[in-house]
Design a protein around this motif. Structure first.
Motif, PDB file in Angstrom:
ATOM      1  N   LEU A  26       0.970  -1.372   0.312  1.00  0.00           N
ATOM      2  CA  LEU A  26      -0.228  -0.189  -0.144  1.00  0.00           C
ATOM      3  C   LEU A  26       0.650   1.275  -0.038  1.00  0.00           C
ATOM      4  O   LEU A  26       1.915   1.300   0.823  1.00  0.00           O
ATOM      5  N   TYR A  27       0.459   2.312  -1.154  1.00  0.00           N
ATOM      6  CA  TYR A  27       1.001   3.656  -1.132  1.00  0.00           C
ATOM      7  C   TYR A  27       0.512   4.659  -1.449  1.00  0.00           C
ATOM      8  O   TYR A  27      -0.473   5.245  -1.818  1.00  0.00           O
ATOM      9  N   ASN A  28       0.765   5.352   0.038  1.00  0.00           N
ATOM     10  CA  ASN A  28      -0.435   6.963  -0.366  1.00  0.00           C
ATOM     11  C   ASN A  28       0.242   7.862  -1.306  1.00  0.00           C
ATOM     12  O   ASN A  28       1.813   8.822  -0.628  1.00  0.00           O
ATOM     13  N   ASP A  29       0.046   8.248  -2.595  1.00  0.00           N
ATOM     14  CA  ASP A  29       0.607   8.354  -3.698  1.00  0.00           C
ATOM     15  C   ASP A  29      -0.073   9.893  -3.377  1.00  0.00           C
ATOM     16  O   ASP A  29       0.514  10.737  -4.094  1.00  0.00           O
ATOM     17  N   ALA A  30      -0.033  10.900  -2.765  1.00  0.00           N
ATOM     18  CA  ALA A  30      -0.984  12.643  -2.619  1.00  0.00           C
ATOM     19  C   ALA A  30       0.158  13.530  -2.588  1.00  0.00           C
ATOM     20  O   ALA A  30      -0.221  13.916  -3.267  1.00  0.00           O
ATOM     21  N   GLY A  31       1.152  12.691  -2.043  1.00  0.00           N
ATOM     22  CA  GLY A  31       2.244  13.730  -2.045  1.00  0.00           C
ATOM     23  C   GLY A  31       2.568  14.688  -3.396  1.00  0.00           C
ATOM     24  O   GLY A  31       2.687  16.820  -2.832  1.00  0.00           O
ATOM     25  N   LYS A  32       2.166  14.326  -4.474  1.00  0.00           N
ATOM     26  CA  LYS A  32       2.772  14.647  -5.410  1.00  0.00           C
ATOM     27  C   LYS A  32       1.064  14.981  -5.771  1.00  0.00           C
ATOM     28  O   LYS A  32       1.597  16.058  -7.193  1.00  0.00           O
ATOM     29  N   TYR A  33       0.170  14.589  -5.419  1.00  0.00           N
ATOM     30  CA  TYR A  33      -0.872  15.302  -6.048  1.00  0.00           C
ATOM     31  C   TYR A  33      -1.865  16.084  -4.753  1.00  0.00           C
ATOM     32  O   TYR A  33      -3.246  15.219  -5.087  1.00  0.00           O
ATOM     33  N   GLU A  34      -1.700  16.811  -4.089  1.00  0.00           N
ATOM     34  CA  GLU A  34      -2.478  17.258  -3.013  1.00  0.00           C
ATOM     35  C   GLU A  34      -3.707  18.004  -3.505  1.00  0.00           C
ATOM     36  O   GLU A  34      -4.575  17.974  -2.162  1.00  0.00           O
ATOM     37  N   SER A  35      -3.898  18.535  -4.332  1.00  0.00           N
ATOM     38  CA  SER A  35      -5.463  19.281  -5.063  1.00  0.00           C
ATOM     39  C   SER A  35      -5.957  17.968  -5.611  1.00  0.00           C
ATOM     40  O   SER A  35      -7.643  18.068  -5.097  1.00  0.00           O
ATOM     41  N   LEU A  36      -5.922  16.821  -5.233  1.00  0.00           N
ATOM     42  CA  LEU A  36      -6.528  15.391  -6.085  1.00  0.00           C
ATOM     43  C   LEU A  36      -6.849  14.899  -4.464  1.00  0.00           C
ATOM     44  O   LEU A  36      -8.111  14.031  -4.138  1.00  0.00           O
ATOM     45  N   GLY A  37      -6.331  14.986  -3.042  1.00  0.00           N
ATOM     46  CA  GLY A  37      -7.290  14.287  -1.827  1.00  0.00           C
ATOM     47  C   GLY A  37      -5.705  13.663  -1.421  1.00  0.00           C
ATOM     48  O   GLY A  37      -4.581  13.339  -2.650  1.00  0.00           O
ATOM     49  N   ILE A  38      -6.477  12.482  -1.013  1.00  0.00           N
ATOM     50  CA  ILE A  38      -5.727  11.334  -0.850  1.00  0.00           C
ATOM     51  C   ILE A  38      -5.713  10.094  -2.050  1.00  0.00           C
ATOM     52  O   ILE A  38      -6.582   9.860  -1.875  1.00  0.00           O
TER      53      ILE A  38
END
Length: 255
Positions: free
Chosen positions: A49-61
């Motif tokens: 499992l990987y939280n990929d939201a770091g580079k997509y802040e506007s998309l949420g988690i």
């Protein structure tokens, strides 16, 4: 099997809605698991499992490989509510595989920009119909874990854009920039769903979302399916002899 009307609407619009395919208990279990999974810090992993939201802040988690999140997610892999649809739309002679799974959790002010579209002519997302058979490269099952109505940041699509030869003019505007939404995109419509509904669509359908303005969270799961292509797995000895460039063209060793 799919119905004649489902085939027609999928061919016409590029999507269909599967109503109430997840029961209340299953939705509750998925939401309970989500409460824990969203605690994974941005940019960090828990096993696969990987939280990929770091580079997509506007998309949420965005949590990648959600199928690794436990039994409630595993139960979705070959769900009877859509596996016949997957087989029909990728082609009756193809072997379907689960290509990707992800969880998206969005709060007020967040949205998904306009993306995809048939004008890109990408092989793996293509839509095709020939000799009575659909031949689609990737079919998405977007499952609502919360109700999505006005103000909830619902998924938006441009019906028929999976067959478009021309690029939508909005791709040349801010609608396709990170953080943008589709409310002002001509031809785009919101897909409102209840928790437990699923949106099935071919990935070359131009899509995105409205911006969430309501309090609370929008929670969705996306499982992506496609036809399995042939694969070759070299021996360990051969794999060790290869150059880095050669290895990129092959699967890992089967030993």
């Amino acid at each position: 099997m799919t119905t004649e009307m489902e085939d027609y609407l999928f061919d016409l619009n590029g999507y269909i809605i599967l109503k109430g395919v997840l029961d209340e208990d299953h939705v509750a279990q998925l939401n309970e698991s989500t409460d824990e999974l969203v605690k994974i810090p941005r940019g960090e992993s828990r096993g696969k499992l990987y939280n990929d939201a770091g580079k997509y802040e506007s998309l949420g988690i965005i949590l990648r490989n959600t199928v690794e999140g436990g039994e409630p997610f595993e139960r979705l892999i070959a769900h009877p509510a859509w596996m016949n649809h997957i087989q029909r739309f990728i082609g009756s002679t193809e072997k379907p595989i689960l290509e990707q799974s992800q969880l998206m959790v969005r709060e007020s002010g967040e949205a998904t920009r306009l993306h995809s579209g048939a004008h890109k002519r990408r092989m793996y997302t293509q839509f095709r119909y020939h000799n009575g058979e659909f031949r689609c490269g990737e079919i998405n099952i977007l499952m609502a874990l919360t109700d999505m109505g006005p103000g909830d940041g619902a998924t938006m699509v441009i019906p028929g854009s999976h067959k478009s030869n021309l690029i939508h003019p909005a791709f040349g505007s801010g609608a396709s920039e990170p953080g943008a939404s589709l409310e002002s995109v001509e031809g785009a419509i919101e897909i409102h769903m209840k928790a437990g509904d699923a949106l099935l669509f071919v990935d070359c359908l131009a899509h995105g979302s409205a911006k969430r303005t309501n309090p609370g969270q929008r929670r969705i799961l996306i499982y992506r399916y496609g036809p399995k292509w042939e694969s070759f797995y070299p021996s360990k000895a051969m794999h060790e002899r290869l150059t880095p460039e050669q290895r990129k063209l092959l699967n890992p060793s089967d030993e």
